[in-house]
Design an enzyme around this catalytic site. Structure first.
Site, PDB file in Angstrom:
ATOM      1  N   LYS A 171       0.882  -1.177   0.000  1.00  0.00           N
ATOM      2  CA  LYS A 171       0.000   0.000   0.000  1.00  0.00           C
ATOM      3  C   LYS A 171       0.914   1.220   0.000  1.00  0.00           C
ATOM      4  O   LYS A 171       1.415   1.644   1.039  1.00  0.00           O
ATOM      5  CB  LYS A 171      -0.886  -0.017   1.257  1.00  0.00           C
ATOM      6  CG  LYS A 171      -2.229   0.660   1.082  1.00  0.00           C
ATOM      7  CD  LYS A 171      -2.169   2.121   0.668  1.00  0.00           C
ATOM      8  CE  LYS A 171      -1.880   3.050   1.823  1.00  0.00           C
ATOM      9  NZ  LYS A 171      -1.743   4.457   1.408  1.00  0.00           N
ATOM     10  N   GLU A 246       9.406   1.522  11.259  1.00  0.00           N
ATOM     11  CA  GLU A 246      10.450   2.550  11.169  1.00  0.00           C
ATOM     12  C   GLU A 246       9.743   3.891  11.239  1.00  0.00           C
ATOM     13  O   GLU A 246       9.017   4.272  10.322  1.00  0.00           O
ATOM     14  CB  GLU A 246      11.228   2.374   9.868  1.00  0.00           C
ATOM     15  CG  GLU A 246      12.561   3.086   9.897  1.00  0.00           C
ATOM     16  CD  GLU A 246      12.500   4.464   9.277  1.00  0.00           C
ATOM     17  OE1 GLU A 246      12.143   5.431  10.013  1.00  0.00           O
ATOM     18  OE2 GLU A 246      12.797   4.578   8.077  1.00  0.00           O
ATOM     19  N   CYS A 280      13.783  10.283   7.066  1.00  0.00           N
ATOM     20  CA  CYS A 280      13.690   9.785   8.444  1.00  0.00           C
ATOM     21  C   CYS A 280      15.019   9.967   9.165  1.00  0.00           C
ATOM     22  O   CYS A 280      15.056  10.200  10.359  1.00  0.00           O
ATOM     23  CB  CYS A 280      13.258   8.332   8.454  1.00  0.00           C
ATOM     24  SG  CYS A 280      14.075   7.327   7.224  1.00  0.00           S
ATOM     25  N   GLU A 379       9.980  15.638  15.369  1.00  0.00           N
ATOM     26  CA  GLU A 379      10.391  15.482  13.972  1.00  0.00           C
ATOM     27  C   GLU A 379       9.669  16.535  13.126  1.00  0.00           C
ATOM     28  O   GLU A 379       8.440  16.567  13.079  1.00  0.00           O
ATOM     29  CB  GLU A 379      10.038  14.078  13.478  1.00  0.00           C
ATOM     30  CG  GLU A 379      10.563  13.825  12.083  1.00  0.00           C
ATOM     31  CD  GLU A 379      10.326  12.387  11.602  1.00  0.00           C
ATOM     32  OE1 GLU A 379       9.172  11.928  11.643  1.00  0.00           O
ATOM     33  OE2 GLU A 379      11.301  11.745  11.177  1.00  0.00           O
TER      34      GLU A 379
HETATM   35  P1  NAI Z   1       1.669   8.742   7.712  1.00  0.00           P
HETATM   36  O1  NAI Z   1       2.335   7.928   8.758  1.00  0.00           O
HETATM   37  O2  NAI Z   1       0.219   9.078   7.905  1.00  0.00           O
HETATM   38  O3  NAI Z   1       1.794   8.002   6.281  1.00  0.00           O
HETATM   39  C1  NAI Z   1       2.698   6.986   5.951  1.00  0.00           C
HETATM   40  C2  NAI Z   1       1.975   5.838   5.257  1.00  0.00           C
HETATM   41  O4  NAI Z   1       1.007   5.281   6.160  1.00  0.00           O
HETATM   42  C3  NAI Z   1       1.168   6.237   4.014  1.00  0.00           C
HETATM   43  O5  NAI Z   1       1.213   5.183   3.064  1.00  0.00           O
HETATM   44  C4  NAI Z   1      -0.248   6.356   4.544  1.00  0.00           C
HETATM   45  O6  NAI Z   1      -1.221   6.131   3.545  1.00  0.00           O
HETATM   46  C5  NAI Z   1      -0.278   5.229   5.559  1.00  0.00           C
HETATM   47  N1  NAI Z   1      -1.289   5.379   6.616  1.00  0.00           N
HETATM   48  C6  NAI Z   1      -1.791   6.530   7.147  1.00  0.00           C
HETATM   49  N2  NAI Z   1      -2.723   6.242   8.081  1.00  0.00           N
HETATM   50  C7  NAI Z   1      -2.817   4.889   8.136  1.00  0.00           C
HETATM   51  C8  NAI Z   1      -3.610   3.982   8.910  1.00  0.00           C
HETATM   52  N3  NAI Z   1      -4.501   4.417   9.806  1.00  0.00           N
HETATM   53  N4  NAI Z   1      -3.434   2.650   8.724  1.00  0.00           N
HETATM   54  C9  NAI Z   1      -2.529   2.186   7.832  1.00  0.00           C
HETATM   55  N5  NAI Z   1      -1.774   3.000   7.054  1.00  0.00           N
HETATM   56  C10 NAI Z   1      -1.904   4.337   7.214  1.00  0.00           C
HETATM   57  O7  NAI Z   1       2.510  10.065   7.511  1.00  0.00           O
HETATM   58  P2  NAI Z   1       1.995  11.521   7.069  1.00  0.00           P
HETATM   59  O8  NAI Z   1       0.734  11.853   7.787  1.00  0.00           O
HETATM   60  O9  NAI Z   1       1.967  11.585   5.602  1.00  0.00           O
HETATM   61  O10 NAI Z   1       3.193  12.444   7.596  1.00  0.00           O
HETATM   62  C11 NAI Z   1       3.179  12.948   8.936  1.00  0.00           C
HETATM   63  C12 NAI Z   1       4.559  12.902   9.536  1.00  0.00           C
HETATM   64  O11 NAI Z   1       4.993  11.554   9.644  1.00  0.00           O
HETATM   65  C13 NAI Z   1       5.660  13.578   8.729  1.00  0.00           C
HETATM   66  O12 NAI Z   1       5.683  14.947   8.907  1.00  0.00           O
HETATM   67  C14 NAI Z   1       6.886  12.890   9.295  1.00  0.00           C
HETATM   68  O13 NAI Z   1       7.255  13.476  10.521  1.00  0.00           O
HETATM   69  C15 NAI Z   1       6.418  11.475   9.546  1.00  0.00           C
HETATM   70  N6  NAI Z   1       6.812  10.595   8.433  1.00  0.00           N
HETATM   71  C16 NAI Z   1       7.967   9.882   8.585  1.00  0.00           C
HETATM   72  C17 NAI Z   1       8.439   9.108   7.543  1.00  0.00           C
HETATM   73  C18 NAI Z   1       9.709   8.330   7.696  1.00  0.00           C
HETATM   74  O14 NAI Z   1      10.400   8.088   6.713  1.00  0.00           O
HETATM   75  N7  NAI Z   1      10.048   7.868   8.875  1.00  0.00           N
HETATM   76  C19 NAI Z   1       7.750   9.037   6.255  1.00  0.00           C
HETATM   77  C20 NAI Z   1       6.507   9.794   6.207  1.00  0.00           C
HETATM   78  C21 NAI Z   1       6.085  10.549   7.274  1.00  0.00           C
END
Ligand code: NAI
Ligand code: MG
Length: 478
Positions: A171, A246, A280, A379
């Site tokens: 996904k 992660e 990250c 972050e």
């Molecule tokens: P997010 O954690 O919501 O999104 C990451 C992935 O999770 C996407 O594919 C999203 O569709 C999926 N997702 C979202 N809600 C979900 C749920 N309830 N169940 C299963 N999958 C779900 O991240 P978002 O909201 O786009 O970004 C917010 C913050 O998260 C960023 O500002 C950053 O701080 C952090 N982040 C960290 C990343 C990393 O590489 N460690 C990557 C992306 C975001």
């Protein structure tokens, strides 16, 4: 319009729903993707299960390895097309996307080569007993991928899973999934059997949540926010399956007074502005020994102020951030820094001629007298770096560990004993000495401690995470 890949076919969502995809570069809708939901996830998981019980499950490790290797070659043959998709989706400078696609190919090369090199063991046991420990796939693996490095994260997560003979359901993030869908098409072209690799596009709270709690998955891996990581772990717990998480970081550089400035400064700037800080492992805290603090920060400021953000085609240091939410988030933190009394010591610039609706933010270098601001513990995920002074080795280690995260760290010093003591004192999953970031580092075990998550990816350790042992005990006496 993009389609999903389920059971070897390009398909729309069962209910035909779609989502708009916005360009970070100008804020306009440029394509649509299927809005996959529970029914689509169910079809994908069923297809993966059938693949395990069918053609995919019957392949030898050698043949799986060859398929991964062929996919790696095909990715490189389509490098420019994939890089263009990645830049369109994420706003990355084109040369950054080209590197990302090369790293994606490298994942499939590395794990393609490794597929038939994972051996079991035999264990001496009681008289007339033979004991074998063999490695088996976990089964259906679920992969929830973020938008910051779609292609790289896909490779990091899926290549070791396929190498070990799992069948995967992916996904990708709703913000950036085009390169991933295209690679899944290439996988079919090079001969992956239907169902071995499925991609369901859609929203996190719909497709992502349905996948992470599906009763027939055997493993889930997630990279993204801490908040969603906790939901994934809860879903995994309800199914009693393993998860690898992660969840980002707040990585620190520690610069001692004997550091090589010429080596450290460009690496520190790149470590926070690369990918517009949406990494990250971004080095977002800079701890500098107090007696060189003002000299070091002044030299760093000169380099930092050269950073320019532009469109993918301008191909400058960085691009826009990915969406409106990130744009608001980064600007909110910059305002908070000012309200907390942090001093702006340098700013990068936004290139003339970028489209008006693009999500461009100003790279900002702050100086702080202490570790008290939210900018030092949370972050930000943008090109925002905060420098602060420290006294001695113990103080540096204490400050570096003063966040809930623990993903990466770096120590800059010429003193060998200090390099080793500090590296061992930092609570995180990877430490660099006189360097930063691994440019992919496919070979290097990677993952966090504390709130940065658990489980390991990359290197050979990922093959262990994505498989399980079976112990076969045989009595051969009369
Ligand atoms: P997010 O954690 O919501 O999104 C990451 C992935 O999770 C996407 O594919 C999203 O569709 C999926 N997702 C979202 N809600 C979900 C749920 N309830 N169940 C299963 N999958 C779900 O991240 P978002 O909201 O786009 O970004 C917010 C913050 O998260 C960023 O500002 C950053 O701080 C952090 N982040 C960290 C990343 C990393 O590489 N460690 C990557 C992306 C975001
Ligand atoms: Mg979210």
């Amino acid at each position: 319009m993009t389609q999903m890949i389920i059971n070897g076919k390009q398909v729309d969502a069962v209910n035909k729903a779609t989502l708009d995809v916005w360009s970070p570069t100008d804020g306009t809708v440029f394509t649509t993707i299927p809005r996959g939901q529970e029914a689509d996830v169910d079809l994908a998981v069923t297809a993966a299960r059938q693949a395990l019980n069918g053609a995919w499950g019957k392949l030898t490790a050698m043949d799986r390895g060859r398929l991964l290797t062929r996919l790696s070659e095909s990715i490189l043959e389509h490098k420019e097309e994939l890089a263009q998709l990645e830049s369109k989706d994420t706003g990355k400078p084109l040369s950054t996307s080209r590197v990302d696609i090369t790293v994606l190919a490298r994942y499939f090369e590395f794990y393609g080569g490794a597929a038939d090199k994972v051996h079991g063991e035999t264990i001496p046991f009681q008289t007339d007993y033979a004991v074998q420990v063999i490695r088996e796939p976990l089964g259906v693996t679920a992969h929830i991928i973020p938008w910051n490095y779609p292609a790289q994260m896909f490779g990091r997560s899926v290549a070791p899973a396929l190498a070990m003979g799992n069948a995967s359901v992916v996904k990708p993030a709703e913000d950036a999934c085009l390169s991933i869908v295209r690679v899944a098409e290439l996988a079919l072209e090079v001969g992956f059997p239907p169902g071995a690799l499925n991609v369901v596009t859609g929203l996190g709270e719909e497709a992502g949540a349905s996948l992470s709690k599906h009763h027939d998955i055997n493993f889930v891996t997630f990279t993204g926010s801490n908040e969603v990581g906790v939901l994934i772990q809860q879903a995994a717990a309800l199914n009693a399956v393993k998860c690898v998480l992660e969840l980002g970081g707040k990585s620190a550089h520690i610069v001692f007074n004997d550091a090589n400035f010429k080596l450290a400064i460009p690496a520190i700037v790149k470590g926070i502005v690369h990918n517009t800080g949406q990494t990250c492992t971004a080095g977002s805290r800079l701890l500098v020994q107090e007696d060189i603090y003002s000299d070091f920060v002044s030299e760093l400021a000169l380099e930092f102020s050269k950073v320019r953000a532009g469109t993918p085609e301008m191909d400058l240091t960085c691009g826009p951030v990915v969406n409106k939410a990130q744009f608001d988030r980064v600007n909110r933190y910059i305002k908070k820094g000012l309200a907390d009394g942090l001093k702006v010591v340098a700013e990068g610039s936004i290139a003339d001629g970028v489209p008006k609706g693009g999500y461009f933010v100003k790279p900002t270098l702050f100086s702080s007298p202490n570790h008290d601001s939210d900018l030092l513990t949370q972050e930000i995920f943008g090109p925002v770096l905060v420098a602060l002074p420290f006294k001695d080795e113990a103080d540096a280690i204490r400050l570096s560990n003063a966040t809930d995260y623990g993903l990466l760290g770096a120590v800059w010093t010429e003193n060998g004993g200090r390099q080793q003591r500090v590296a061992r004192g930092m609570k995180c999953g990877q430490v660099y000495i006189n360097g930063f970031g691994a440019g992919g580092g496919v070979e290097l075990p990677f993952g966090g401690v504390k709130k940065s998550g658990h489980g390991r990816e990359k290197g050979f350790v990922a093959l262990e995470e994505m498989s399980t042992t079976k112990t076969i005990v045989q009595y051969y006496g009369e």
